[in-house]
Structures are given as structure tokens and as C-alpha cells.
Design an enzyme around this catalytic site. Sequence first.
Site, short mmCIF file in Angstrom:
data_model
loop_
_atom_site.label_atom_id
_atom_site.label_comp_id
_atom_site.label_asym_id
_atom_site.label_seq_id
_atom_site.Cartn_x
_atom_site.Cartn_y
_atom_site.Cartn_z
N SER A 8 0.86 -1.19 0.00
CA SER A 8 0.00 0.00 0.00
C SER A 8 0.90 1.23 0.00
O SER A 8 2.10 1.13 0.29
CB SER A 8 -0.88 0.00 1.25
OG SER A 8 -0.07 0.18 2.41
N ASP A 47 -0.77 -1.75 -4.22
CA ASP A 47 -2.16 -1.93 -3.78
C ASP A 47 -2.86 -0.57 -3.71
O ASP A 47 -2.33 0.36 -3.10
CB ASP A 47 -2.12 -2.59 -2.38
CG ASP A 47 -3.48 -3.05 -1.90
OD1 ASP A 47 -4.34 -3.34 -2.74
OD2 ASP A 47 -3.65 -3.15 -0.67
N HIS A 48 -4.00 -0.43 -4.36
CA HIS A 48 -4.78 0.82 -4.35
C HIS A 48 -3.95 2.05 -4.70
O HIS A 48 -3.91 3.03 -3.95
CB HIS A 48 -5.44 1.05 -2.98
CG HIS A 48 -6.51 0.07 -2.70
ND1 HIS A 48 -7.75 0.12 -3.29
CD2 HIS A 48 -6.53 -1.03 -1.91
CE1 HIS A 48 -8.49 -0.89 -2.85
NE2 HIS A 48 -7.77 -1.61 -2.04
N ASP A 71 -6.32 2.55 -8.59
CA ASP A 71 -7.63 2.66 -7.95
C ASP A 71 -8.25 4.02 -8.28
O ASP A 71 -8.04 5.00 -7.57
CB ASP A 71 -7.50 2.47 -6.44
CG ASP A 71 -8.85 2.52 -5.75
OD1 ASP A 71 -9.87 2.78 -6.43
OD2 ASP A 71 -8.88 2.32 -4.52
N GLU A 88 -10.19 -0.89 -10.47
CA GLU A 88 -11.29 -1.09 -9.51
C GLU A 88 -12.55 -0.36 -9.94
O GLU A 88 -12.51 0.76 -10.41
CB GLU A 88 -10.86 -0.59 -8.12
CG GLU A 88 -11.99 -0.68 -7.09
CD GLU A 88 -11.52 -0.43 -5.65
OE1 GLU A 88 -10.35 -0.74 -5.34
OE2 GLU A 88 -12.33 0.07 -4.87
P1 13P Z 1 -7.99 -6.74 4.68
O1 13P Z 1 -7.08 -5.84 5.45
O2 13P Z 1 -9.41 -6.60 5.11
O3 13P Z 1 -7.53 -8.15 4.71
O4 13P Z 1 -7.97 -6.24 3.17
C1 13P Z 1 -6.79 -6.32 2.42
C2 13P Z 1 -6.96 -5.69 1.09
O5 13P Z 1 -7.98 -5.76 0.47
C3 13P Z 1 -5.79 -5.01 0.51
O6 13P Z 1 -6.13 -4.30 -0.62
#
Ligand code: 13P
Length: 287
Positions: free
Chosen positions: A49, A84-85, A105, A135
Site C-alpha cells: 500500500s 495496492d490501491h 484505484d 477497480e
Molecule cells: P484486509 O485488510 O481486510 O484483509 O484487506 C486487504 C486488502 O484488500 C488489501 O487491498
Amino acid sequence: MLVSATEMLQKAKAGHYAVGQFNINNLEWTKAVLQTAQELNSPVILGVSAGAGKYMTGYKTVAAMVKAMDECLGITVPVALHLDHGTYDDCYKCIDAGFTSIMFDGSHLPFEENVEKTKELVAKAHELGMSIEAEVGSIGGEEDGVIGMGECADPAECKSVADLGIDFLAAGIGNIHGVYPANWAGLQFDVLSNISDAVGAMPLVLHGGTGIPDEQITRAISLGVSKINVNTECQLVFAAATREYVEAGKDLQGKGFDPRKLLAPGTQAIKDKVKEKMILFGSVDKA
Ligand code: 13P
């Protein structure tokens, strides 16, 4: 072996299993996930992230660490290093840093803008052999300060975004980041089924993997989910194991304060959790 996530997810979709994305925070996290994947002969995706990237001093540090660790541990299973995102700017930073996969995202942007920016990033990512996730319909809850309200994606919008040439699609189906509230309604399988029909062979991504009951995970995989993201659950078991060590006074015995000893129970707890998820997702021996 660092690779894009495209092939491993196409195989997962065709083989009716899912590959886990486990978010990493530091060296111990990365080592725990890589060693477990190798031990189970499973493909894996390391999720980073923006907050975790910043914590580790930047995406370049992350990419250098992962590449070196992959080599030093002799990892032969397919490993994707995935943003991630990502924001538009962070996608470019990860492209420069040498990630093998990105998620753009744009779910909070007006749909047309999400489409335009996704299109541009697809071209850039594919030029460099990277995979790209997009997304539609925001994932609920909070992750590293990014708050989503959690809406179900519209199958027609999913189809439009899938047609932009992305490699896998995150679609909101009632899933939420973090721990699910007691009154959570569960995954919306009718929505998932409609999205699956609309996007055909496109692998679907289930975010918010923490705390989803096993039978819902299995059903989601049967309806076309090929990548499942888990973050909070590893943090919870790491914290619990570390707490147990300290509360038992083990850090005060001998050289128990040595960081390599202090962090060992938490690291083992991450390994156990990742193993449990890989077995549940069906990715063992699929490398
Ligand atoms: P959780 O923290 O709920 O497991 O989600 C992880 C996630 O979707 C990362 O993008």
C-alpha cells in the site's frame, strides 16, 4: 522468481482456485510470505500500500529488498510485486521503481476519468511487461487512511473497464477492508455472478479478505474470484503472538530482547496464517 501477475491469475481463473495477495510491511513480513509460498509451491502476490511503501522509505527500497530477497532465498515460485490501491502518481512511481504489477484505484474518480487514466496506465504497464488491476465500485472500510464507502459494482461498468485491457478487476461486492462489523450482510453473490458473466475470462479480485467466512471464500472462487487480498489478518496474528511473548516476560529472559528473537513468534504467526489461506484458496502446488 519475480513476474507479473497476469499468467498466474489466468491459470488460477482457469483452474478454479485463487492466488493470495498478502500485504507486506517490513523485512520480516516479506520473508514470511516468500518462504511460505516456496514451502507450499504456491504462486503469490506481495501487496504494497502507499502507507507501507512510505513506511519502508519508498517504493525503490521495497523493490530492491524484494528482488534481493527473492534471489538470496532462492525463490523459484512465481512472485508478483504489486502496488495496492495506487493513485495515478504512485502507479508511475512503482513503474519506475521496478514493481512487476500495479493497481490503479480510480474508483473514487468520475467514471470517465477512471477510464481515461486506466487506459493510459494499461498501455504503459503492458509496454513494460507489467500487469495492471483496476477497480470499479469502491471497497468499504479504511486501509492506510484510504476510506471507501463500500458499494457494489455495476456489471456494465465492470465490462467497460475490463475491455480497456486490464489484467484483473477488483469489483465491490459488499466486501470491506479491515475487520467486518457484526452486522455485515456478507458478500453479494448475485452481484458477483452478474459481474462474472459480464467480464468473461477476466480474473476477479476480492479485496478485504480478512474475516470472510471460509464457505463464502470458496463460493466466491467458484464464481470467478482468482485473487484474494489479505492484510489485517496477518497484522492481528503478528500482534497477538508478539504480545504473548512480551507478556510471558520472554524478552526479559537471557537475550530474549534480541530483535531477531522478539520478532520471531510474530513472523511465525504470519507464516501460519499465510499457509492457512493458501490451502483455503487452493493455490498449493500450483506454482
Ligand atoms: P484486509 O485488510 O481486510 O484483509 O484487506 C486487504 C486488502 O484488500 C488489501 O487491498
